[in-house]
Design a protein around this motif. Sequence first.
Motif, PDB file in Angstrom:
ATOM      1  N   ASP A  61       0.873  -1.175   0.000  1.00 57.48           N
ATOM      2  CA  ASP A  61       0.000   0.000   0.000  1.00 57.48           C
ATOM      3  C   ASP A  61       0.912   1.228   0.000  1.00 57.48           C
ATOM      4  O   ASP A  61       1.048   1.929   0.996  1.00 57.48           O
ATOM      5  CB  ASP A  61      -0.911  -0.022   1.227  1.00 57.48           C
ATOM      6  CG  ASP A  61      -1.811   1.209   1.281  1.00 57.48           C
ATOM      7  OD1 ASP A  61      -2.017   1.856   0.225  1.00 57.48           O
ATOM      8  OD2 ASP A  61      -2.301   1.526   2.391  1.00 57.48           O
ATOM      9  N   ASP A  63       0.917   4.231  -1.314  1.00 49.64           N
ATOM     10  CA  ASP A  63       0.459   5.600  -1.049  1.00 49.64           C
ATOM     11  C   ASP A  63      -0.240   5.704   0.312  1.00 49.64           C
ATOM     12  O   ASP A  63      -0.816   6.741   0.636  1.00 49.64           O
ATOM     13  CB  ASP A  63      -0.465   6.083  -2.177  1.00 49.64           C
ATOM     14  CG  ASP A  63      -1.703   5.212  -2.336  1.00 49.64           C
ATOM     15  OD1 ASP A  63      -1.845   4.206  -1.584  1.00 49.64           O
ATOM     16  OD2 ASP A  63      -2.533   5.526  -3.199  1.00 49.64           O
ATOM     17  N   SER A  65      -2.983   4.581   1.416  1.00 46.23           N
ATOM     18  CA  SER A  65      -4.396   4.932   1.311  1.00 46.23           C
ATOM     19  C   SER A  65      -5.258   3.980   2.144  1.00 46.23           C
ATOM     20  O   SER A  65      -6.455   4.207   2.315  1.00 46.23           O
ATOM     21  CB  SER A  65      -4.844   4.869  -0.154  1.00 46.23           C
ATOM     22  OG  SER A  65      -4.728   3.540  -0.634  1.00 46.23           O
ATOM     23  N   LYS A  67      -5.874   1.097   1.186  1.00 49.83           N
ATOM     24  CA  LYS A  67      -6.478   0.220   0.178  1.00 49.83           C
ATOM     25  C   LYS A  67      -5.423  -0.123  -0.868  1.00 49.83           C
ATOM     26  O   LYS A  67      -4.460   0.603  -1.044  1.00 49.83           O
ATOM     27  CB  LYS A  67      -7.649   0.918  -0.526  1.00 49.83           C
ATOM     28  CG  LYS A  67      -8.784   1.301   0.386  1.00 49.83           C
ATOM     29  CD  LYS A  67      -9.902   1.958  -0.424  1.00 49.83           C
ATOM     30  CE  LYS A  67     -10.936   2.591   0.479  1.00 49.83           C
ATOM     31  NZ  LYS A  67     -10.430   3.844   1.112  1.00 49.83           N
ATOM     32  N   ILE A  68      -5.666  -1.236  -1.536  1.00 55.85           N
ATOM     33  CA  ILE A  68      -4.727  -1.690  -2.560  1.00 55.85           C
ATOM     34  C   ILE A  68      -5.370  -1.474  -3.933  1.00 55.85           C
ATOM     35  O   ILE A  68      -6.428  -2.039  -4.221  1.00 55.85           O
ATOM     36  CB  ILE A  68      -4.410  -3.196  -2.342  1.00 55.85           C
ATOM     37  CG1 ILE A  68      -3.653  -3.420  -1.028  1.00 55.85           C
ATOM     38  CG2 ILE A  68      -3.662  -3.788  -3.529  1.00 55.85           C
ATOM     39  CD1 ILE A  68      -2.200  -3.009  -1.031  1.00 55.85           C
ATOM     40  N   ASP A  69      -4.728  -0.645  -4.754  1.00 50.86           N
ATOM     41  CA  ASP A  69      -5.268  -0.437  -6.100  1.00 50.86           C
ATOM     42  C   ASP A  69      -4.644  -1.440  -7.080  1.00 50.86           C
ATOM     43  O   ASP A  69      -3.847  -2.287  -6.686  1.00 50.86           O
ATOM     44  CB  ASP A  69      -5.064   1.020  -6.555  1.00 50.86           C
ATOM     45  CG  ASP A  69      -3.599   1.396  -6.674  1.00 50.86           C
ATOM     46  OD1 ASP A  69      -2.752   0.494  -6.872  1.00 50.86           O
ATOM     47  OD2 ASP A  69      -3.285   2.603  -6.573  1.00 50.86           O
ATOM     48  N   GLU A  72      -0.810  -1.609  -7.192  1.00 53.78           N
ATOM     49  CA  GLU A  72      -0.287  -2.161  -5.940  1.00 53.78           C
ATOM     50  C   GLU A  72      -0.557  -3.667  -5.860  1.00 53.78           C
ATOM     51  O   GLU A  72       0.293  -4.440  -5.400  1.00 53.78           O
ATOM     52  CB  GLU A  72      -0.916  -1.431  -4.744  1.00 53.78           C
ATOM     53  CG  GLU A  72      -0.468   0.027  -4.635  1.00 53.78           C
ATOM     54  CD  GLU A  72      -1.302   0.861  -3.658  1.00 53.78           C
ATOM     55  OE1 GLU A  72      -0.827   1.942  -3.266  1.00 53.78           O
ATOM     56  OE2 GLU A  72      -2.431   0.452  -3.296  1.00 53.78           O
TER      57      GLU A  72
HETATM   58 CA    CA Z   1      -3.001   2.247  -1.831  1.00 60.45          CA
END
Ligand code: CA
Length: 153
Positions: A61, A63, A65, A67-69, A72
């Motif tokens: 992760d 950035d 955030s 959450k995992i985009d 990522e």
């Molecule tokens: Ca993220």
Amino acid sequence: MIDDKELQSALSGYNQSFSLRTVHLLMYLFTNTNVRKIGPKEFISVFYSLQNWRSIFERFDRDRSGKIDATELRDALLSLGYSVSPTVLDLLVSKFDKTGGKNKAIEYDNFIECCLTVKGLTEKFKEKDTAYSGSATFTYETFMLTVLPFLIA
Ligand SMILES: [Ca+2]
């Protein structure tokens, strides 16, 4: 022995919760059965494996955030040895995104579920693709028995 609900509350902390679906998938992978009870040995294995998933989540992760985009997730899966196509990657993100594709990112518990699904299915596939050729032959019965536990965990 502890059952699925007890495991769910044992694993859920003040800042993280696990759906019963994730708990069932963990139980399936650690017992290889659909029995919804585990003993102390499996509990310890689940517990340590979650610590490992937590550190993977935090490492990728980038950035921060929470959450995992898609990018990522691609890097996280690659680090685990799973190389999926951009099409599969997009499908994973939209399937495991709690907001139904709005966030285009995956939260912690769904990230674990996503990785366990990719890992589990890839391992099942490799059992049939011993030459690592990228293709395998399944009977209908084997295919159903391989895939269904992941869909209805
Ligand atoms: Ca993220």
